[in-house]
Design an enzyme around this catalytic site. Sequence first.
Site, PDB file in Angstrom:
ATOM      1  N   TYR A 220      10.704   1.536  -2.548  1.00 38.17           N
ATOM      2  CA  TYR A 220       9.431   1.039  -3.090  1.00 38.17           C
ATOM      3  C   TYR A 220       8.490   0.683  -1.948  1.00 38.17           C
ATOM      4  CZ  TYR A 220       6.295  -1.719  -6.132  1.00 38.17           C
ATOM      5  OH  TYR A 220       5.209  -2.200  -6.843  1.00 38.17           O
ATOM      6  N   PHE A 289      -1.316   0.094  -6.800  1.00 37.66           N
ATOM      7  CA  PHE A 289      -0.839   0.994  -5.734  1.00 37.66           C
ATOM      8  C   PHE A 289       0.672   0.884  -5.696  1.00 37.66           C
ATOM      9  CE2 PHE A 289       0.929   2.129  -1.748  1.00 37.66           C
ATOM     10  CZ  PHE A 289       0.109   3.081  -1.172  1.00 37.66           C
ATOM     11  N   GLU A 290       1.366   1.990  -5.894  1.00 36.92           N
ATOM     12  CA  GLU A 290       2.819   1.998  -5.731  1.00 36.92           C
ATOM     13  C   GLU A 290       3.218   3.390  -5.267  1.00 36.92           C
ATOM     14  OE1 GLU A 290       4.410   1.158  -9.681  1.00 36.92           O
ATOM     15  OE2 GLU A 290       4.757  -0.932  -9.139  1.00 36.92           O
ATOM     16  N   ILE A 291       4.122   3.447  -4.299  1.00 35.42           N
ATOM     17  CA  ILE A 291       4.799   4.707  -4.006  1.00 35.42           C
ATOM     18  C   ILE A 291       6.271   4.354  -4.117  1.00 35.42           C
ATOM     19  CG2 ILE A 291       5.108   6.630  -2.403  1.00 35.42           C
ATOM     20  CD1 ILE A 291       2.538   5.811  -1.008  1.00 35.42           C
ATOM     21  N   HIS A 326       7.337  -5.693 -12.384  1.00 33.21           N
ATOM     22  CA  HIS A 326       7.942  -4.801 -11.380  1.00 33.21           C
ATOM     23  C   HIS A 326       8.477  -5.607 -10.203  1.00 33.21           C
ATOM     24  CE1 HIS A 326       5.931  -0.634 -12.311  1.00 33.21           C
ATOM     25  NE2 HIS A 326       6.486  -1.183 -13.365  1.00 33.21           N
TER      26      HIS A 326
END
Length: 411
Positions: A220, A289-291, A326
């Site tokens: 993450y 924003f998440e990768i 999350h």
Amino acid sequence: MTRIVTLSATLLVVAVAINYYLASTYISHGRIQKESTYTYNPLAKGQPKLASNSYLRKQFPPRNLEQIGKENATMIMLVRNGELEGALSSMRSLEDRFNREYKYPWVFMNDVPFDEEFIEKTSLMASGKTYYELVPEEHWHPPSYINKTKLDENLNTSTSVLYGFSRSYRNMCHFYSGFFYKQERLLNYEWYFRVDPDVEYMCDFQYDPFQLLRENNKIYGFVIALTEFENTIPTLWQNVEAFIEKYPDLLHSNNALDFLTTHETSITHYMPFTESTTRYNLCHFWSNFEIANLNFFRSEAYETYFRHLSEAGGFHYERWGDAPVHTIGLSLLADKNQIYHFEDIGYYHVPFLACPHSEDVIASKRCICRPRDAFEKMNRTIDVNAHSCLSRWWKYGAGKSFLNEADYRRW
Ligand SMILES: Nc1nc2c(ncn2[C@@H]2O[C@H](COP(=O)(O)OP(=O)(O)OP(=O)(O)O)[C@@H](O)[C@H]2O)c(=O)[nH]1
Ligand SMILES: *[C@@H]1O[C@H](CO)[C@@H](O)[C@H](O)[C@H]1NC(C)=O
Ligand SMILES: *[C@@H]1O[C@H](CO)[C@@H](O)[C@H](O)[C@H]1NC(C)=O
Ligand SMILES: *[C@@H]1O[C@H](CO)[C@@H](O)[C@H](O)[C@H]1NC(C)=O
Ligand SMILES: CC(=O)N[C@H]1CO[C@H](CO)[C@@H](O)[C@@H]1O
Ligand SMILES: [Mg+2]
């Protein structure tokens, strides 16, 4: 005087005649061009249509949409048809700064079907393939165990809660907490990069963030960490504690619980840290924003956690956001060393901007880190600001890493 007038009139007539001659040859020339080269080409299907008054003589070559990047990854965007301009703006920024060199696909998701204009314009903006997914009803609307009257009552009385009045916002947060990774199209991928409309990426990437995460054993990646508005989550933490009590074995032995529960106030530089009334200090990764790796969310541990919270009802009777959900899930169930702060990705979503701190990085990645909007007088990054939880992450999460710990020249 008369001679000048006559001369001007003559010149005018000549000029008009020449123009007319040029125009007529251009038109006939254009007609010939059209017949000879603008014939229908099935390979160009889905390509930009040349406007009928185009000055271009050349046909667009068919674009190659084949993915170049080597990761099993996709961009994702949940978005409404009415947000087309904002979607295009985010895409333009990310394509220019990163994706045009990799051509990862885009998966768009919506609770109603995408319209033709949305599909055409976003597919032309993307460098790679695009997919348009309708979210199944049961992944969007409140589940059967939710009392609709109680939900309506709370919508009516939540006037002081940010987006408290909005039914769709609650559906959205519930969806991003427990359903995005269950969409059929996303089962084809291991990694996703969440993109929202109207965001901007301030720096060139110069490497593949999916590859960086995978090769460094991360699951993450975030850019901004900050505090949540407490009145959106009055009973979230007590339900998390009930979950911990019920499923102690699901907690990872190297979890980041301390990041969520330390209340040290001297940790921010300029103003005292936001107070909270529970053990939870309100810190969360800003999830617009998440990768991240989809397998984390698909795990039995996360699913158990999500169901526990969904059945508790707070997504609907309160206004729990997907960001704290999350973050708490990751902090409890994952190894904290698998969570990564991207300090070199500049990112802006109203109202916060995060930019790299190093002048060297800013210059070489061509960052544009102008302060935005009402925050004109603020530093050009939120990171050392009172709402930021980054220093807490450095101290109690995975620590502060340094760019030279990863060999960026390899990307
Ligand atoms: N299809 C669809 N997408 C939605 C809906 N509500 C929100 N979204 C998307 O969900 C994401 C988050 O919603 P936003 O409204 O941006 O939430 P936010 O970032 O907290 O609020 P803003 O400050 O207004 O940006 C965005 O990508 C939206 O486009 C909805 O009802 N339908
Ligand atoms: C649903 O909520 C309303 C309002 O809080 C309450 O009066 C009602 O009894 C609830 N219904 C059920 C089936 O629990
Ligand atoms: C919520 O407000 C609407 C509009 O004022 C009203 O029609 C509805 O009955 C209210 N619902 C509840 C459950 O209070
Ligand atoms: C990508 O990941 C998905 C989900 O794990 C998997 O089903 C699929 O086979 C993978 N694709 C490739 C090309 O490895
Ligand atoms: C480098 C810089 O601009 N620092 C400023 C950040 O914001 C604080 C609070 O407004 C200022 O005091 C600093 O000078
Ligand atoms: Mg938004």
